[in-house]
Enzyme design. Structure first.
Site, PDB file in Angstrom:
ATOM      1  N   ASN A   1      12.425 -50.956 101.517  1.00 48.62           N
ATOM      2  CA  ASN A   1      11.841 -51.141 100.157  1.00 48.62           C
ATOM      3  C   ASN A   1      13.229 -51.499  99.438  1.00 48.62           C
ATOM      4  OD1 ASN A   1      11.004 -51.235  97.462  1.00 48.62           O
ATOM      5  ND2 ASN A   1      10.566 -49.208  97.511  1.00 48.62           N
ATOM      6  N   TRP A   2      13.765 -52.824  99.167  1.00 47.92           N
ATOM      7  CA  TRP A   2      14.758 -53.303  98.508  1.00 47.92           C
ATOM      8  C   TRP A   2      14.797 -52.881  97.037  1.00 47.92           C
ATOM      9  CZ3 TRP A   2      16.462 -58.158 101.275  1.00 47.92           C
ATOM     10  CH2 TRP A   2      16.992 -58.238 102.507  1.00 47.92           C
ATOM     11  N   LYS A   3      13.548 -52.645  96.446  1.00 51.08           N
ATOM     12  CA  LYS A   3      13.569 -52.544  94.957  1.00 51.08           C
ATOM     13  C   LYS A   3      14.233 -53.561  94.220  1.00 51.08           C
ATOM     14  CE  LYS A   3      13.446 -47.622  95.919  1.00 51.08           C
ATOM     15  NZ  LYS A   3      13.540 -46.272  95.563  1.00 51.08           N
TER      16      LYS A   3
ATOM     17  N   HIS B   1       3.962 -47.258  94.179  1.00 52.80           N
ATOM     18  CA  HIS B   1       5.255 -46.525  94.409  1.00 52.80           C
ATOM     19  C   HIS B   1       5.597 -45.425  93.317  1.00 52.80           C
ATOM     20  CE1 HIS B   1       9.618 -45.940  94.745  1.00 52.80           C
ATOM     21  NE2 HIS B   1       9.336 -45.977  95.843  1.00 52.80           N
TER      22      HIS B   1
ATOM     23  N   GLU C   1       7.794 -45.065  91.274  1.00 53.34           N
ATOM     24  CA  GLU C   1       8.717 -45.902  90.096  1.00 53.34           C
ATOM     25  C   GLU C   1       7.581 -46.591  89.462  1.00 53.34           C
ATOM     26  OE1 GLU C   1      11.534 -47.741  92.432  1.00 53.34           O
ATOM     27  OE2 GLU C   1      12.691 -45.380  93.027  1.00 53.34           O
TER      28      GLU C   1
ATOM     29  N   GLU D   1       5.982 -40.009  99.991  1.00 55.29           N
ATOM     30  CA  GLU D   1       7.536 -40.052  99.315  1.00 55.29           C
ATOM     31  C   GLU D   1       7.547 -39.146  98.474  1.00 55.29           C
ATOM     32  OE1 GLU D   1       9.232 -44.091  99.798  1.00 55.29           O
ATOM     33  OE2 GLU D   1       8.077 -44.414  98.066  1.00 55.29           O
TER      34      GLU D   1
ATOM     35  N   GLY E   1      16.082 -41.429  96.350  1.00 59.29           N
ATOM     36  CA  GLY E   1      17.363 -41.849  95.526  1.00 59.29           C
ATOM     37  C   GLY E   1      18.029 -40.481  95.423  1.00 59.29           C
TER      38      GLY E   1
ATOM     39  N   SER F   1      15.235 -40.846 100.797  1.00 58.39           N
ATOM     40  CA  SER F   1      16.640 -40.406 101.244  1.00 58.39           C
ATOM     41  C   SER F   1      16.731 -40.494 102.724  1.00 58.39           C
ATOM     42  CB  SER F   1      17.266 -39.231 100.637  1.00 58.39           C
ATOM     43  OG  SER F   1      17.183 -39.195  99.283  1.00 58.39           O
TER      44      SER F   1
ATOM     45  N   GLY G   1      14.438 -46.822 101.078  1.00 60.61           N
ATOM     46  CA  GLY G   1      15.207 -47.442 100.020  1.00 60.61           C
ATOM     47  C   GLY G   1      16.854 -47.737 100.295  1.00 60.61           C
ATOM     48  N   GLY G   2      17.688 -46.788  99.505  1.00 58.85           N
ATOM     49  CA  GLY G   2      18.950 -47.254  99.645  1.00 58.85           C
ATOM     50  C   GLY G   2      19.638 -47.535 100.963  1.00 58.85           C
TER      51      GLY G   2
HETATM   52  P1  13P Z   1      15.425 -43.989  98.779  1.00 62.10           P
HETATM   53  O1  13P Z   1      15.522 -44.136 100.557  1.00 62.10           O
HETATM   54  O2  13P Z   1      16.454 -44.525  98.178  1.00 62.10           O
HETATM   55  O3  13P Z   1      15.471 -42.536  98.465  1.00 62.10           O
HETATM   56  O4  13P Z   1      14.183 -44.570  98.284  1.00 62.10           O
HETATM   57  C1  13P Z   1      13.014 -44.137  98.889  1.00 62.10           C
HETATM   58  C2  13P Z   1      12.057 -45.146  98.398  1.00 62.10           C
HETATM   59  O5  13P Z   1      11.764 -44.771  97.239  1.00 62.10           O
HETATM   60  C3  13P Z   1      11.356 -46.212  99.382  1.00 62.10           C
HETATM   61  O6  13P Z   1       9.996 -46.474  98.746  1.00 62.10           O
END
Ligand code: 13P
Length: 260
Positions: free
Chosen positions: A10-12, A100, A102, A173, A179, A219, A240-241
């Site tokens: 998930n590149w956000k 998500h 967010e 999640e 994050g 994470s 994500g990251g």
């Molecule tokens: P991180 O892997 O950066 O914690 O993010 C997870 C995420 O929100 C994937 O959708």
């Protein structure tokens, strides 16, 4: 048949087109032929709309899925800034991440909204990756299972009988792990994944529930993914990251492949 693992980045709100192009160049160099990889594991990326074409070119013909990070449930209309399901289909994407945390946190998305998106995507035979998970406060007050149950059940109310027959993925999640560098322990994650599978078993029957991929997100990285992915009900990750660096994400995909 054992469930296939799915590793989905998930590149956000990250990357320009040239950065995305460079990513796939490096990712392919590290993993070799991506078509060979997708014979064993499912791989996907949720990316910004400006990157759809670049990413589709980057994975062309390999079976790697490119997804939107959100979409609207109406087919068209005056919804500035949104992307509809027919547009997702037209862009030749495989589906969309929905719900998500967010989106829930910053844009007030409700379970009802998420369910309508699930319904619209499934009806178009696109893959919804439905995100659920509790906040730190909810976990600390012992509400994790209640929260996840409500999120899934309330969303499902919006999904029609024909749409229920279509594929979907659940991503667990925990909000406190996103994050933050704080990962749920493999046992903590497995406990919730098992709970989700049992819930799905009640809604869809045991056979179907056994086939549904349930991803962990929060994470997850190249160092901790092996332990998480080894758990019986953890079928992959929404990353994500660690999905932003080709080197790290390629290692994670390789780990999933080795475990398959
Ligand atoms: P991180 O892997 O950066 O914690 O993010 C997870 C995420 O929100 C994937 O959708």
């Amino acid at each position: 048949m054992p469930r296939r693992k799915l590793l989905c980045g998930n590149w956000k709100m990250h990357k320009t087109r040239s950065e995305a192009s460079e990513f796939f160049h490096s990712f392919t160099k590290r993993l070799g032929n991506l078509s060979d990889v997708t014979r064993t594991v499912d791989v996907g990326f949720g990316v910004s709309a400006t990157l759809f074409d670049t990413c589709l070119t980057g994975v062309h013909g390999s079976g790697v899925k490119i997804l939107a990070q959100n979409c609207h449930f109406e087919a068209q209309g005056a919804f500035t800034g949104e992307i509809s399901v027919p547009q997702v289909l037209d862009a030749k994407l495989s589906g969309s991440i929905i719900g998500h945390s967010e989106r829930r946190q910053y844009y007030n998305e409700t379970d009802e909204f998420v369910g309508k998106k699930w319904n619209a995507l499934a009806k178009a035979s696109l893959l919804p990756i439905v995100c659920v998970g509790e906040t730190r406060q909810e976990r600390e007050s012992g509400k994790t299972f209640d929260v996840v149950k409500t999120q899934i059940e309330q969303s499902l109310k919006q999904v029609s009988a024909d749409a229920r027959d279509k594929d979907f993925v659940i991503a667990y999640e925990p909000v406190w792990a996103i994050g933050t560098g704080l990962t749920a322990t493999p046992d903590q994650a497995e406990e919730v994944h098992k709970f989700i599978r049992d819930l799905l078993s009640g809604a869809f029957g045991p056979e179907r529930a056994q086939a549904i991929q349930i991803l962990y997100g929060g994470s997850m990285n190249a160092a901790n993914c092996k332990e998480l992915l080894s758990k019986p009900n953890i079928d992959g990750g929404l990353v994500g990251g660690a999905s932003l660096k080709a080197e790290d994400f390629a290692l994670m995909v390789q780990t999933a492949k080795d475990l398959s």
